[in-house]
Design a protein around this motif. Structure first.
Motif, PDB file in Angstrom:
ATOM      1  N   ARG A   9     -56.969  -3.099 -43.678  1.00 29.20           N
ATOM      2  CA  ARG A   9     -57.986  -4.030 -43.196  1.00 29.20           C
ATOM      3  C   ARG A   9     -58.010  -5.318 -44.010  1.00 29.20           C
ATOM      4  N   ALA A  10     -57.569  -5.232 -45.263  1.00 25.17           N
ATOM      5  CA  ALA A  10     -57.540  -6.411 -46.130  1.00 25.17           C
ATOM      6  C   ALA A  10     -56.233  -7.185 -46.002  1.00 25.17           C
ATOM      7  N   GLY A  11     -55.368  -6.755 -45.076  1.00 26.31           N
ATOM      8  CA  GLY A  11     -54.084  -7.433 -44.900  1.00 26.31           C
ATOM      9  C   GLY A  11     -53.120  -7.168 -46.028  1.00 26.31           C
ATOM     10  N   LEU A  12     -53.220  -5.993 -46.645  1.00 22.17           N
ATOM     11  CA  LEU A  12     -52.429  -5.670 -47.836  1.00 22.17           C
ATOM     12  C   LEU A  12     -51.526  -4.451 -47.641  1.00 22.17           C
ATOM     13  N   SER A  13     -51.231  -4.099 -46.408  1.00 24.58           N
ATOM     14  CA  SER A  13     -50.405  -2.906 -46.165  1.00 24.58           C
ATOM     15  C   SER A  13     -49.046  -3.013 -46.835  1.00 24.58           C
ATOM     16  N   HIS A  14     -48.511  -4.231 -46.920  1.00 25.33           N
ATOM     17  CA  HIS A  14     -47.181  -4.415 -47.490  1.00 25.33           C
ATOM     18  C   HIS A  14     -47.126  -4.054 -48.974  1.00 25.33           C
ATOM     19  N   ILE A  15     -48.266  -4.121 -49.656  1.00 23.27           N
ATOM     20  CA  ILE A  15     -48.288  -3.802 -51.084  1.00 23.27           C
ATOM     21  C   ILE A  15     -48.089  -2.305 -51.322  1.00 23.27           C
ATOM     22  N   LEU A  16     -48.498  -1.486 -50.355  1.00 24.36           N
ATOM     23  CA  LEU A  16     -48.349  -0.038 -50.500  1.00 24.36           C
ATOM     24  C   LEU A  16     -46.909   0.413 -50.287  1.00 24.36           C
ATOM     25  N   ALA A  17     -46.087  -0.431 -49.672  1.00 26.60           N
ATOM     26  CA  ALA A  17     -44.687  -0.067 -49.392  1.00 26.60           C
ATOM     27  C   ALA A  17     -43.816  -0.396 -50.597  1.00 26.60           C
ATOM     28  N   LEU A  18     -42.895   0.506 -50.905  1.00 24.35           N
ATOM     29  CA  LEU A  18     -41.924   0.235 -51.959  1.00 24.35           C
ATOM     30  C   LEU A  18     -41.016  -0.895 -51.484  1.00 24.35           C
ATOM     31  N   SER A  19     -40.922  -1.956 -52.259  1.00 27.00           N
ATOM     32  CA  SER A  19     -40.153  -3.109 -51.808  1.00 27.00           C
ATOM     33  C   SER A  19     -39.656  -3.894 -53.004  1.00 27.00           C
ATOM     34  N   GLN A  46     -28.517  -2.909 -65.073  1.00 28.51           N
ATOM     35  CA  GLN A  46     -29.464  -3.327 -64.046  1.00 28.51           C
ATOM     36  C   GLN A  46     -29.090  -2.766 -62.682  1.00 28.51           C
ATOM     37  N   PHE A  47     -27.810  -2.879 -62.352  1.00 30.04           N
ATOM     38  CA  PHE A  47     -27.357  -2.382 -61.056  1.00 30.04           C
ATOM     39  C   PHE A  47     -27.544  -0.868 -60.959  1.00 30.04           C
ATOM     40  N   ALA A  48     -27.186  -0.163 -62.026  1.00 31.43           N
ATOM     41  CA  ALA A  48     -27.341   1.290 -62.038  1.00 31.43           C
ATOM     42  C   ALA A  48     -28.814   1.680 -61.920  1.00 31.43           C
ATOM     43  N   ALA A  49     -29.685   0.898 -62.550  1.00 33.66           N
ATOM     44  CA  ALA A  49     -31.115   1.204 -62.529  1.00 33.66           C
ATOM     45  C   ALA A  49     -31.696   1.041 -61.131  1.00 33.66           C
ATOM     46  N   ILE A  50     -31.334  -0.034 -60.439  1.00 30.61           N
ATOM     47  CA  ILE A  50     -31.913  -0.260 -59.107  1.00 30.61           C
ATOM     48  C   ILE A  50     -31.358   0.736 -58.089  1.00 30.61           C
ATOM     49  N   VAL A  51     -30.081   1.109 -58.248  1.00 32.94           N
ATOM     50  CA  VAL A  51     -29.501   2.123 -57.359  1.00 32.94           C
ATOM     51  C   VAL A  51     -30.189   3.463 -57.573  1.00 32.94           C
ATOM     52  N   LEU A  52     -30.443   3.801 -58.842  1.00 35.18           N
ATOM     53  CA  LEU A  52     -31.127   5.052 -59.157  1.00 35.18           C
ATOM     54  C   LEU A  52     -32.546   5.044 -58.606  1.00 35.18           C
ATOM     55  N   PHE A  53     -33.225   3.903 -58.721  1.00 38.20           N
ATOM     56  CA  PHE A  53     -34.583   3.779 -58.203  1.00 38.20           C
ATOM     57  C   PHE A  53     -34.610   4.011 -56.693  1.00 38.20           C
ATOM     58  N   VAL A  54     -33.689   3.375 -55.984  1.00 40.06           N
ATOM     59  CA  VAL A  54     -33.632   3.513 -54.522  1.00 40.06           C
ATOM     60  C   VAL A  54     -33.238   4.931 -54.136  1.00 40.06           C
ATOM     61  N   TRP A  55     -32.355   5.543 -54.912  1.00 40.39           N
ATOM     62  CA  TRP A  55     -31.920   6.915 -54.618  1.00 40.39           C
ATOM     63  C   TRP A  55     -33.103   7.876 -54.696  1.00 40.39           C
ATOM     64  N   PHE A  56     -33.978   7.660 -55.694  1.00 41.67           N
ATOM     65  CA  PHE A  56     -35.160   8.519 -55.829  1.00 41.67           C
ATOM     66  C   PHE A  56     -36.222   8.179 -54.780  1.00 41.67           C
ATOM     67  N   ALA A  57     -36.412   6.886 -54.518  1.00 39.27           N
ATOM     68  CA  ALA A  57     -37.499   6.458 -53.639  1.00 39.27           C
ATOM     69  C   ALA A  57     -37.165   6.599 -52.164  1.00 39.27           C
ATOM     70  N   GLY A  58     -35.880   6.528 -51.816  1.00 38.81           N
ATOM     71  CA  GLY A  58     -35.491   6.629 -50.415  1.00 38.81           C
ATOM     72  C   GLY A  58     -35.137   5.277 -49.815  1.00 38.81           C
ATOM     73  N   LEU A  59     -34.305   5.294 -48.796  1.00 38.61           N
ATOM     74  CA  LEU A  59     -33.803   4.062 -48.194  1.00 38.61           C
ATOM     75  C   LEU A  59     -34.695   3.581 -47.043  1.00 38.61           C
ATOM     76  N   SER A  60     -35.870   3.127 -47.365  1.00 39.70           N
ATOM     77  CA  SER A  60     -36.682   2.480 -46.343  1.00 39.70           C
ATOM     78  C   SER A  60     -36.082   1.101 -46.078  1.00 39.70           C
ATOM     79  N   PRO A  61     -36.320   0.518 -44.901  1.00 36.55           N
ATOM     80  CA  PRO A  61     -35.753  -0.804 -44.608  1.00 36.55           C
ATOM     81  C   PRO A  61     -36.135  -1.864 -45.642  1.00 36.55           C
ATOM     82  N   SER A  62     -37.398  -1.868 -46.073  1.00 37.03           N
ATOM     83  CA  SER A  62     -37.837  -2.881 -47.034  1.00 37.03           C
ATOM     84  C   SER A  62     -37.179  -2.687 -48.397  1.00 37.03           C
ATOM     85  N   LEU A  63     -37.025  -1.443 -48.810  1.00 40.02           N
ATOM     86  CA  LEU A  63     -36.424  -1.174 -50.111  1.00 40.02           C
ATOM     87  C   LEU A  63     -34.919  -1.423 -50.083  1.00 40.02           C
TER      88      LEU A  63
END
Length: 229
Positions: A9-19, A46-63
């Protein structure tokens, strides 16, 4: 109402998404930790860290969009390619994303993710120049970026959800820094609590206080009227 509903309702739904915000924080922390290992090793970490983060969090379109943009930026920095602009990186990410996951191009999260960043790149400076005449520069920059993002995501929200919350322009500029502070405070508190267990109760109290401030602020913004279509 629930916290998730208040964010919507506050227009903040995007903040809840991993991105990109979460990925950038994780990448930045890794860069700070590994900066003494040399530039090449820092890029690899850095590259290894972001790949690991995405691997744990899942491949959503925004992420996945954030992963592509970050990866392109890291490799361009590694190869000392300085001619690419943010819009070039976003365009390359868009094309690669559509080739790898073409079905994502029809998803709401995909449209909102790319639309928000494209709006910021194209229009934030324009809105900032207008706002800076009446508000402090730091506020003008934050609200300008938020307005730029909303300019391209609002049509998508109206089409997909039938609603548009104009208050999101202001709420995003206010809540995003609080969320960033909350994430960094949580990481710091976690490290300190592991090193000094007696600090854990104080850390928990502080994190609950910050969380309460965020939720109450979000619910305040959620009281603003929204347009239904």
């Amino acid at each position: 109402q629930s916290a998730a509903d208040s964010f919507r309702r506050a227009g903040l739904s995007h903040i809840l998404a991993l991105s990109g915000m979460h990925l950038s924080l994780f990448s930045g922390i890794t860069a700070k930790i590994s900066h003494k290992t040399g530039k090449k090793a820092e890029f690899i970490f850095q590259f290894a860290a972001i790949v690991l983060f995405v691997w744990f969090a899942g491949l959503s379109p925004s992420l996945f969009r954030a992963l592509l943009c970050s990866s392109i930026t890291i490799f361009c920095s590694m190869l000392r390619i300085k001619s690419l602009k943010p819009l070039d990186i976003l365009s390359a990410s868009f094309l690669i994303h559509c080739v790898i996951f073409p079905a994502d191009a029809f998803k709401t999260a995909f449209l909102l993710s790319y639309g928000a960043l494209l709006g910021i790149l194209l229009f934030s400076e324009f809105f900032t120049r207008i706002l800076i005449r009446t508000v402090p520069p730091s506020c003008a920059s934050a609200i300008g970026a938020s307005t730029g993002a909303q300019s391209l995501t609002a049509p998508v929200s109206i089409k997909c959800f039938g609603t548009f919350a104009p208050v999101g322009i202001i709420s995003t500029a206010v809540i995003s820094p609080l969320i960033t502070f909350f994430i960094f405070s949580g990481l710091f508190s976690l490290i300190i609590s592991f090193a000094f267990p007696f600090f854990a109760p104080a850390a928990a109290f502080f994190m609950n206080l910050v969380y309460t401030v965020i939720i109450k602020s979000v619910r305040l913004f959620a009281c603003a009227p929204a347009f239904s279509f």
